[in-house]
Design a protein around this motif. Structure first.
Motif, mmCIF file in Angstrom:
data_model
loop_
_atom_site.group_PDB
_atom_site.id
_atom_site.type_symbol
_atom_site.label_atom_id
_atom_site.label_comp_id
_atom_site.label_asym_id
_atom_site.label_seq_id
_atom_site.Cartn_x
_atom_site.Cartn_y
_atom_site.Cartn_z
ATOM 1 N N ALA A 1 10.409 0.312 2.949
ATOM 2 C CA ALA A 1 9.578 1.376 2.393
ATOM 3 C C ALA A 1 10.275 1.811 1.108
ATOM 4 C CB ALA A 1 9.465 2.542 3.363
ATOM 5 N N GLU B 1 14.378 2.021 5.243
ATOM 6 C CA GLU B 1 13.931 1.252 6.412
ATOM 7 C C GLU B 1 12.438 1.498 6.612
ATOM 8 O OE1 GLU B 1 15.947 2.539 9.940
ATOM 9 O OE2 GLU B 1 14.685 1.335 11.289
ATOM 10 N N TYR B 2 11.695 0.448 6.962
ATOM 11 C CA TYR B 2 10.270 0.597 7.252
ATOM 12 C C TYR B 2 10.093 0.812 8.746
ATOM 13 C CZ TYR B 2 5.336 -0.495 7.963
ATOM 14 O OH TYR B 2 4.014 -0.421 8.342
ATOM 15 N N LEU C 1 9.597 9.345 12.244
ATOM 16 C CA LEU C 1 8.854 8.088 12.223
ATOM 17 C C LEU C 1 9.090 7.323 13.512
ATOM 18 C CD1 LEU C 1 9.621 7.108 8.536
ATOM 19 C CD2 LEU C 1 7.369 7.617 9.472
ATOM 20 N N GLY D 1 4.429 4.463 12.113
ATOM 21 C CA GLY D 1 3.970 5.698 11.483
ATOM 22 C C GLY D 1 4.689 6.953 11.942
ATOM 23 N N VAL E 1 5.619 7.085 -1.394
ATOM 24 C CA VAL E 1 6.338 6.069 -0.628
ATOM 25 C C VAL E 1 5.416 4.865 -0.450
ATOM 26 C CG1 VAL E 1 7.472 5.536 1.562
ATOM 27 C CG2 VAL E 1 7.662 7.830 0.608
ATOM 28 N N PRO F 1 7.348 0.809 11.463
ATOM 29 C CA PRO F 1 5.980 0.286 11.490
ATOM 30 C C PRO F 1 4.956 1.079 12.312
ATOM 31 C CG PRO F 1 7.436 -1.128 12.773
ATOM 32 C CD PRO F 1 8.281 -0.037 12.201
ATOM 33 N N LEU G 1 16.614 6.951 10.154
ATOM 34 C CA LEU G 1 16.069 5.922 9.251
ATOM 35 C C LEU G 1 17.129 5.505 8.229
ATOM 36 C CD1 LEU G 1 13.028 4.824 9.030
ATOM 37 C CD2 LEU G 1 13.023 6.073 6.858
ATOM 38 N N GLY H 1 2.526 7.219 1.888
ATOM 39 C CA GLY H 1 2.369 8.674 1.879
ATOM 40 C C GLY H 1 2.686 9.225 0.500
ATOM 41 N N PHE I 1 12.307 13.043 4.634
ATOM 42 C CA PHE I 1 11.584 12.937 3.371
ATOM 43 C C PHE I 1 12.053 14.034 2.433
ATOM 44 C CE2 PHE I 1 8.473 11.162 6.412
ATOM 45 C CZ PHE I 1 8.568 9.857 5.981
ATOM 46 N N VAL J 1 6.961 17.382 1.454
ATOM 47 C CA VAL J 1 6.113 16.213 1.330
ATOM 48 C C VAL J 1 4.732 16.492 1.898
ATOM 49 C CG1 VAL J 1 5.882 14.239 2.886
ATOM 50 C CG2 VAL J 1 7.783 14.367 1.263
ATOM 51 N N HIS J 2 3.712 15.938 1.269
ATOM 52 C CA HIS J 2 2.364 16.176 1.819
ATOM 53 C C HIS J 2 1.818 14.884 2.383
ATOM 54 C CE1 HIS J 2 2.534 20.088 0.083
ATOM 55 N NE2 HIS J 2 3.038 19.530 -0.982
ATOM 56 N N ARG K 1 0.827 -1.214 0.000
ATOM 57 C CA ARG K 1 0.000 0.000 0.000
ATOM 58 C C ARG K 1 0.857 1.258 0.000
ATOM 59 N NH1 ARG K 1 -0.838 2.982 4.832
ATOM 60 N NH2 ARG K 1 0.175 2.136 6.688
HETATM 61 C C1 LIG Z 1 9.900 5.997 4.682
HETATM 62 C C2 LIG Z 1 9.100 5.202 5.668
HETATM 63 C C3 LIG Z 1 7.781 5.376 6.016
HETATM 64 C C4 LIG Z 1 7.519 4.387 6.975
HETATM 65 N N1 LIG Z 1 6.339 4.099 7.662
HETATM 66 C C5 LIG Z 1 5.167 4.812 7.582
HETATM 67 N N2 LIG Z 1 5.131 5.954 6.900
HETATM 68 C C6 LIG Z 1 3.971 6.647 6.870
HETATM 69 C C7 LIG Z 1 3.956 7.885 6.096
HETATM 70 C C8 LIG Z 1 4.956 8.137 5.223
HETATM 71 C C9 LIG Z 1 4.970 9.322 4.371
HETATM 72 C C10 LIG Z 1 5.739 9.317 3.214
HETATM 73 C C11 LIG Z 1 5.743 10.415 2.358
HETATM 74 C C12 LIG Z 1 4.979 11.532 2.643
HETATM 75 C C13 LIG Z 1 4.218 11.543 3.821
HETATM 76 C C14 LIG Z 1 4.206 10.449 4.684
HETATM 77 N N3 LIG Z 1 2.861 6.293 7.508
HETATM 78 C C15 LIG Z 1 2.841 5.133 8.211
HETATM 79 C C16 LIG Z 1 1.676 4.741 8.882
HETATM 80 C C17 LIG Z 1 1.653 3.544 9.584
HETATM 81 N N4 LIG Z 1 0.486 3.144 10.223
HETATM 82 C C18 LIG Z 1 0.483 1.917 11.012
HETATM 83 C C19 LIG Z 1 0.442 2.336 12.459
HETATM 84 N N5 LIG Z 1 -0.742 3.190 12.718
HETATM 85 C C20 LIG Z 1 -0.785 3.529 14.116
HETATM 86 C C21 LIG Z 1 -0.628 4.430 11.900
HETATM 87 C C22 LIG Z 1 -0.594 4.086 10.447
HETATM 88 C C23 LIG Z 1 2.799 2.730 9.631
HETATM 89 C C24 LIG Z 1 3.959 3.126 8.988
HETATM 90 C C25 LIG Z 1 3.997 4.340 8.273
HETATM 91 N N6 LIG Z 1 8.622 3.695 7.166
HETATM 92 N N7 LIG Z 1 9.586 4.175 6.371
#
Ligand SMILES: Cc1cc(Nc2nc(/C=C/c3ccccc3)nc3cc(N4CCN(C)CC4)ccc23)n[nH]1
Length: 268
Positions: A38, A89-90, A143, A94, A25, A92, A72, A18, A155, A159-160, A15
């Protein structure tokens, strides 16, 4: 060891996490190892049109050599004719921005805030030792790892987040220090100012120089015009006042940040 060259066919794409200005991403998994990452996709055309090739190269060059628990990881990158792909790196849990919004009072208690600030200060110290400055440390770019630990995720390019009003409403002025909003050359002390802004926002639930429009914010920043609500402790107020200082040279240096009672009091 020889650097492996990656391609899109090595990954199952999940999925979108962002949306960025230069691309999105995605959650992704490397097929052989099942390792979750990611994948940040940047469009060459937009990068070229915005003339930020050098910035992208710099980001990749710097981030790929950094190794710190609160920064990250950039594991690698590859490109095809239209896009550049960053294997990141992911994290988890958010963004800190979402975590802040999910708090009942839209703010953290002071012990939690001090732990975030301490993690950030150690990441900044690592960066400053390597003459890396101005990592965009606003909540949207922070994150949370699987233990809720902070990770600076630069980022980079405006970034939005899917639904963070901030980027559209107040733009990016909120976190910039006076010397930057006035276009003066900036040093690593800009990060000390941003640390103070972030600390204020975590404890209070909104940025210190928030205003209705750009000019208002600008004026408040250059006058260091902020107020602290009653519920903020004297120790926290003192700590913030040592970072939100007009003269960059007079801001509390990072090694002093760790020794400040408000930060040191909450070491587990
Ligand atoms: C680079 C990266 C991202 C990342 N993890 C996550 N990024 C973004 C939002 C990312 C994003 C990217 C570009 C622009 C704006 C936001 N949102 C995330 C939301 C996540 N969830 C799961 C946990 N929930 C509580 C909130 C929603 C988990 C991981 C996320 N790991 N590595």
């Amino acid at each position: 060891k020889e650097k492996k060259s990656w391609s899109l066919s090595n990954f199952d794409i999940g999925r979108p996490l962002g949306r960025g200005k230069f691309g999105n991403v995605y959650l992704a998994r490397e097929k052989e190892s099942k390792f979750v990452v990611a994948l940040k996709v940047l469009f060459k055309k937009q990068i070229h049109e915005s003339n930020v090739e050098h910035q992208v190269r710099r980001e990749i060059e710097i981030q790929s050599h950094l190794r710190h628990p609160h920064i990250l990881r950039l594991y690698g990158y590859f490109h095809d004719d239209a896009r550049i792909y960053l294997i990141l790196e992911y994290a988890p849990k958010g963004t800190l921005f979402k975590e802040l919004q999910s708090q009942p009072l839209k703010r953290f208690n002071e012990p939690t805030s001090a732990i975030y600030i301490r993690s950030l200060a150690s990441a900044l110290q690592y960066l400053h030792e390597r003459d890396v400055i101005h990592r965009d440390i606003k909540p949207e770019n922070l994150l949370l790892g699987h233990k809720g630990d902070l990770k600076i995720a630069d980022f980079g390019w405006s970034v939005h987040e899917p639904n963070s009003m901030r980027t559209t409403l107040c733009g990016t002025l909120d976190y910039l220090p006076p010397e930057m909003v006035q276009g003066k050359p900036h040093t690593k002390n800009v990060d000390l100012w941003s640390l103070g802004v972030l600390c204020y926002e975590l404890i209070v639930g909104r940025a210190p120089f928030l205003a209705t429009d750009y000019d208002e914010t600008y004026k408040k920043i250059i006058k260091v015009d902020y107020k602290l609500p009653e519920f903020v402790s004297r120790a926290a107020a003192h700590f913030i006042s040592k970072l939100l200082v007009l003269n960059p040279q007079q801001r509390l240096p990072l090694d002093q940040v760790f020794l400040h009672p408000w930060v040191a009091a909450h070491i587990k």
